[in-house]
Scaffold this active site. Structure first.
Site, PDB file in Angstrom:
ATOM      1  N   ARG A 110      23.366  40.561  29.474  1.00 20.70           N
ATOM      2  CA  ARG A 110      24.470  40.119  28.606  1.00 20.70           C
ATOM      3  C   ARG A 110      23.928  39.919  27.191  1.00 20.70           C
ATOM      4  O   ARG A 110      22.959  39.190  26.995  1.00 20.70           O
ATOM      5  CB  ARG A 110      25.061  38.818  29.151  1.00 20.70           C
ATOM      6  CG  ARG A 110      26.354  38.422  28.470  1.00 20.70           C
ATOM      7  CD  ARG A 110      26.971  37.218  29.152  1.00 20.70           C
ATOM      8  NE  ARG A 110      27.407  37.493  30.501  1.00 20.70           N
ATOM      9  CZ  ARG A 110      27.452  36.564  31.476  1.00 20.70           C
ATOM     10  NH1 ARG A 110      27.091  35.321  31.235  1.00 20.70           N
ATOM     11  NH2 ARG A 110      27.869  36.886  32.675  1.00 20.70           N
ATOM     12  N   ARG A 137      26.422  28.748  25.897  1.00 22.73           N
ATOM     13  CA  ARG A 137      26.550  30.218  25.952  1.00 22.73           C
ATOM     14  C   ARG A 137      27.078  30.776  24.628  1.00 22.73           C
ATOM     15  O   ARG A 137      27.276  30.043  23.666  1.00 22.73           O
ATOM     16  CB  ARG A 137      27.530  30.578  27.084  1.00 22.73           C
ATOM     17  CG  ARG A 137      27.145  30.005  28.458  1.00 22.73           C
ATOM     18  CD  ARG A 137      26.164  30.904  29.141  1.00 22.73           C
ATOM     19  NE  ARG A 137      25.869  30.468  30.498  1.00 22.73           N
ATOM     20  CZ  ARG A 137      26.484  30.918  31.604  1.00 22.73           C
ATOM     21  NH1 ARG A 137      27.495  31.757  31.516  1.00 22.73           N
ATOM     22  NH2 ARG A 137      26.091  30.509  32.794  1.00 22.73           N
ATOM     23  N   LYS A 165      26.162  25.467  33.091  1.00 16.98           N
ATOM     24  CA  LYS A 165      26.524  26.227  31.886  1.00 16.98           C
ATOM     25  C   LYS A 165      27.426  25.402  30.963  1.00 16.98           C
ATOM     26  O   LYS A 165      28.121  24.479  31.425  1.00 16.98           O
ATOM     27  CB  LYS A 165      27.221  27.527  32.279  1.00 16.98           C
ATOM     28  CG  LYS A 165      28.511  27.350  33.039  1.00 16.98           C
ATOM     29  CD  LYS A 165      29.112  28.712  33.368  1.00 16.98           C
ATOM     30  CE  LYS A 165      29.559  28.796  34.794  1.00 16.98           C
ATOM     31  NZ  LYS A 165      30.088  30.078  35.194  1.00 16.98           N
ATOM     32  N   LYS A 216      30.152  26.013  27.686  1.00 16.92           N
ATOM     33  CA  LYS A 216      30.847  27.048  26.911  1.00 16.92           C
ATOM     34  C   LYS A 216      31.563  26.431  25.711  1.00 16.92           C
ATOM     35  O   LYS A 216      32.196  25.391  25.843  1.00 16.92           O
ATOM     36  CB  LYS A 216      31.858  27.772  27.801  1.00 16.92           C
ATOM     37  CG  LYS A 216      31.195  28.511  28.960  1.00 16.92           C
ATOM     38  CD  LYS A 216      32.204  29.229  29.828  1.00 16.92           C
ATOM     39  CE  LYS A 216      31.506  30.047  30.897  1.00 16.92           C
ATOM     40  NZ  LYS A 216      32.454  30.717  31.794  1.00 16.92           N
ATOM     41  N   CYS A 266      37.958  40.433  35.794  1.00 19.47           N
ATOM     42  CA  CYS A 266      36.503  40.249  35.763  1.00 19.47           C
ATOM     43  C   CYS A 266      35.833  41.473  36.383  1.00 19.47           C
ATOM     44  O   CYS A 266      36.494  42.339  36.956  1.00 19.47           O
ATOM     45  CB  CYS A 266      36.103  38.982  36.517  1.00 19.47           C
ATOM     46  SG  CYS A 266      36.164  39.188  38.302  1.00 19.47           S
ATOM     47  N   CYS A 292      28.941  42.291  41.422  1.00 22.12           N
ATOM     48  CA  CYS A 292      28.886  40.835  41.431  1.00 22.12           C
ATOM     49  C   CYS A 292      28.716  40.329  42.868  1.00 22.12           C
ATOM     50  O   CYS A 292      29.563  40.581  43.726  1.00 22.12           O
ATOM     51  CB  CYS A 292      30.139  40.227  40.806  1.00 22.12           C
ATOM     52  SG  CYS A 292      30.078  38.428  40.921  1.00 22.12           S
ATOM     53  N   CYS A 349      36.710  36.240  42.671  1.00 19.08           N
ATOM     54  CA  CYS A 349      36.456  34.969  43.348  1.00 19.08           C
ATOM     55  C   CYS A 349      36.965  33.850  42.447  1.00 19.08           C
ATOM     56  O   CYS A 349      37.441  34.101  41.346  1.00 19.08           O
ATOM     57  CB  CYS A 349      34.964  34.791  43.669  1.00 19.08           C
ATOM     58  SG  CYS A 349      33.976  34.206  42.291  1.00 19.08           S
ATOM     59  N   CYS A 361      35.701  33.822  36.022  1.00 18.07           N
ATOM     60  CA  CYS A 361      35.185  34.461  34.793  1.00 18.07           C
ATOM     61  C   CYS A 361      36.309  35.083  33.954  1.00 18.07           C
ATOM     62  O   CYS A 361      36.186  35.164  32.743  1.00 18.07           O
ATOM     63  CB  CYS A 361      34.155  35.528  35.137  1.00 18.07           C
ATOM     64  SG  CYS A 361      32.760  34.879  36.052  1.00 18.07           S
TER      65      CYS A 361
HETATM   66 FE1  SF4 Z   1      31.995  37.639  39.952  1.00 21.66          FE
HETATM   67 FE2  SF4 Z   1      33.724  35.751  40.603  1.00 21.66          FE
HETATM   68 FE3  SF4 Z   1      32.908  35.965  38.064  1.00 21.66          FE
HETATM   69 FE4  SF4 Z   1      34.493  37.798  39.084  1.00 21.66          FE
HETATM   70  S1  SF4 Z   1      35.008  35.620  38.788  1.00 21.66           S
HETATM   71  S2  SF4 Z   1      32.640  38.210  37.897  1.00 21.66           S
HETATM   72  S3  SF4 Z   1      33.837  37.906  41.185  1.00 21.66           S
HETATM   73  S4  SF4 Z   1      31.656  35.416  39.811  1.00 21.66           S
END
Ligand code: SF4
Length: 568
Positions: free
Chosen positions: A79, A148, A212, A214, A433, A439, A478, A482
């Protein structure tokens, strides 16, 4: 157990790794030099995040590799930290080339105005880091338990005031960047510091932050950084056309853990106002509060949002005063109107033009019939201004002169580049995401799947005359959030392959969370669940009523009034 408002419990294993890492060195060099495996040691996987890189594995290939008695196909995500998302044409060209040379030929634009490379093999990791550094960008603190990438409203060239705010984002970023020389030692062959353990990390100390952290700044009426989803946020206050200062927001965050109701997403509290020259000092004070009071035993309850809920805002204010002598003033009025980007061409007062390109799922790649990555590379070869990544995974070609505009336009036309305006409002306001295949936390697809789901939902919208109604939709693989799914009017969060939880009722402007509507839905079930609600919305919505407000008024879901009530 708590003592003096600090949790007295054994530190989590990751705290021990940090403590013993000699300021983030660990055995990363040794791990990189081990040619017997494409992976790095477990403790170094933790530490490498602070340097901006994650180990991943291609889950699509797991079975085949197992069958062949091979280890999983390990690779690394890198990143690139880009405060405010601003890059030059030269940087763009260099990163574009690196994506082809060492990664999977994709430039991933993140929801935090950063670039991500996926699929970098261990043997190329150090070279890629060095090449990134040659562009005058870096990756330190892009991940890990530190502050971050600092986000800022998308276009600093829109007005002098926007530029001032972008400069503030850079100042915060510089002040809160870790000082350890480990980054240069490991990735850039910097001189090893003898007895590195004596090296100072004045702000963070040996164990950095509990989790983390932000930070973002927004300029009303546009909340394109989703400022209230951040641990620390600043809302620009404009008085008489001038930036007078900022409202300060604390305790936002998106993630929760399925089945653990002690975890929840949270919208930040607006805690006060500061004059503009205090922004760096206040950033430090809030970070120090979290450093000293965050939960270091349980990482699932370690973000600032839980610290604020556990200790209360009165205590927060008293600590800001005690440690930094800061007394926040009463917050000033402000109003957000949208979370989205301004697509297509716009002109700023200084006579420059700016063009926002829609990048679906933030995945800039050459597809058959739509070579978007090539198009932007061609633009970069002529463009003398900047490229700005937005918090919505799009990119602004900024500061185009009147003279150069026809040339840029002809390149965009040649490659059929989409500005977004021609698409349904649902697609214009979509975020996904990365999720599968790389991931490791993803339960389901997101970036690879959302476009085709939106195709189907567009048909429902079209049938109901809603294609031009702005509705936000976000999908993640998930509940880590993100893609900030809990601030979308339609939030879809992966539970299992092909199955999603559906959340409804967030506000259109990012100041109210959504609520679980139905669980474990297949595509067919998602469409079946949304169709009657959209039909109802088409027929019975009030004038200018946003979808998120409508589903609450009509009783489809209850409003989530605060993070702690997300599960109620
Ligand atoms: Fe991975 Fe979950 Fe983040 Fe999506 S929201 S990038 S699945 S950790």
């Amino acid at each position: 157990m708590e003592n003096n408002n600090k949790i007295i419990a054994p530190p989590s294993p990751i705290e021990i790794i940090k403590e013993n890492s000699n300021y983030l060195r660990g055995t990363i060099i040794e791990s990189l030099n081990n040619q017997l495996t494409g992976s790095i040691k477990e403790q170094d996987q933790v530490l490498s995040k602070f340097h901006g890189t994650y180990q991943q594995q291609d889950r699509d290939l797991d079975d085949e590799r197992k069958h062949q008695k091979l280890e999983p196909l390990y690779s690394f995500l890198i990143r690139v930290r880009v405060p405010g998302g601003i890059t030059t044409s030269a940087q763009w060209l260099a990163l574009d080339e690196l994506a082809d040379k060492y990664a999977d030929k994709t430039l991933k634009l993140t929801t935090r105005q950063a670039f991500q490379f996926h699929g970098v093999l261990k043997r190329n990791l150090k070279t890629t880091m060095q090449e990134i550094n040659k562009t005058l960008l870096d990756t330190i603190a892009a991940c890990g338990d530190v502050n971050r990438n600092v986000m800022s409203s998308a276009n600093p060239f829109e007005s002098p005031l926007h530029a001032e705010v972008a400069e503030d984002a850079k100042r915060i970023s510089a002040h809160l960047t870790p000082q350890t020389a480990a980054y240069h030692e490991i990735w850039h062959d910097g001189k090893l510091i003898e007895g590195g353990e004596k090296e100072e990390e004045p702000l963070y100390g040996k164990t950095y932050l509990p989790r983390k952290f932000k930070t973002a700044i927004a300029i009303p009426p546009r909340n394109d950084t989703d400022v209230l989803s951040n641990d620390l946020g600043f809302i620009a206050i404009i008085e008489n056309g001038q930036l007078s200062g900022y409202n300060v927001t604390v305790g936002g965050g998106m993630a929760y853990t399925f089945g653990n109701n002690n975890t929840y997403p949270r919208v930040a509290d607006v805690v006060g106002y500061i004059p503009k020259d205090k922004i760096v000092e206040v950033s430090e004070a809030v970070l120090v509060f979290q450093r000293d009071h965050g939960n270091r035993s349980d990482r699932k309850n370690a973000r600032l949002k839980y610290t604020v809920d556990r200790l209360g805002l009165d205590y927060f204010h008293s600590e800001l005063k005690r440690t930094h002598g800061i007394q926040l003033e009463v917050a000033k009025p402000y109003k957000f109107a949208t979370l989205g980007d301004k697509y297509g061409w716009s002109k700023s007062a200084d006579g420059h033009w700016h063009y926002t390109v829609f990048v679906e799922g933030g995945k800039l790649i050459d597809r058959a019939g739509y070579p978007a990555k090539t198009a932007l590379r061609e633009v970069a070869k002529s463009h003398t201004g900047s490229f700005i990544l937005t918090g919505n995974q799009n990119v602004v070609i900024a500061q185009v002169s009147e003279k150069l505009k026809p040339k840029i336009e002809s390149i965009l036309k040649k490659y059929n580049v989409i500005d977004g305006k021609s698409l349904s409002q649902l697609r214009q306001n979509s975020i996904a995401c990365a999720a599968l295949p790389l991931c490791g936390l993803a339960f389901a697809e997101a970036e690879r799947y959302l476009p085709s789901l939106v195709d189907k939902l567009d048909k429902v919208l079209e049938a109901n005359g809603l294609l031009n109604e702005p509705i936000t939709i976000r999908m993640t693989g998930c509940a880590n959030g993100c893609g900030r799914p809990f601030l979308a009017e339609i939030g879809l969060v992966g539970r299992a392959p092909g199955k999603y939880n559906l959340y409804l009722g967030a506000s259109f402007v990012g100041d109210r969370l959504n609520k679980l509507y139905k669980e474990m839905l297949s595509e067919e079930e998602i469409i079946a669940a949304l169709t009657p609600i959209l039909e109802d919305y088409a027929k019975t919505r009030d004038t200018n009523e946003h979808f998120g407000n409508f589903v609450i008024r009509k009783g489809y879901v209850k409003a989530t009034t605060e993070g702690k009530k997300f599960h109620e």
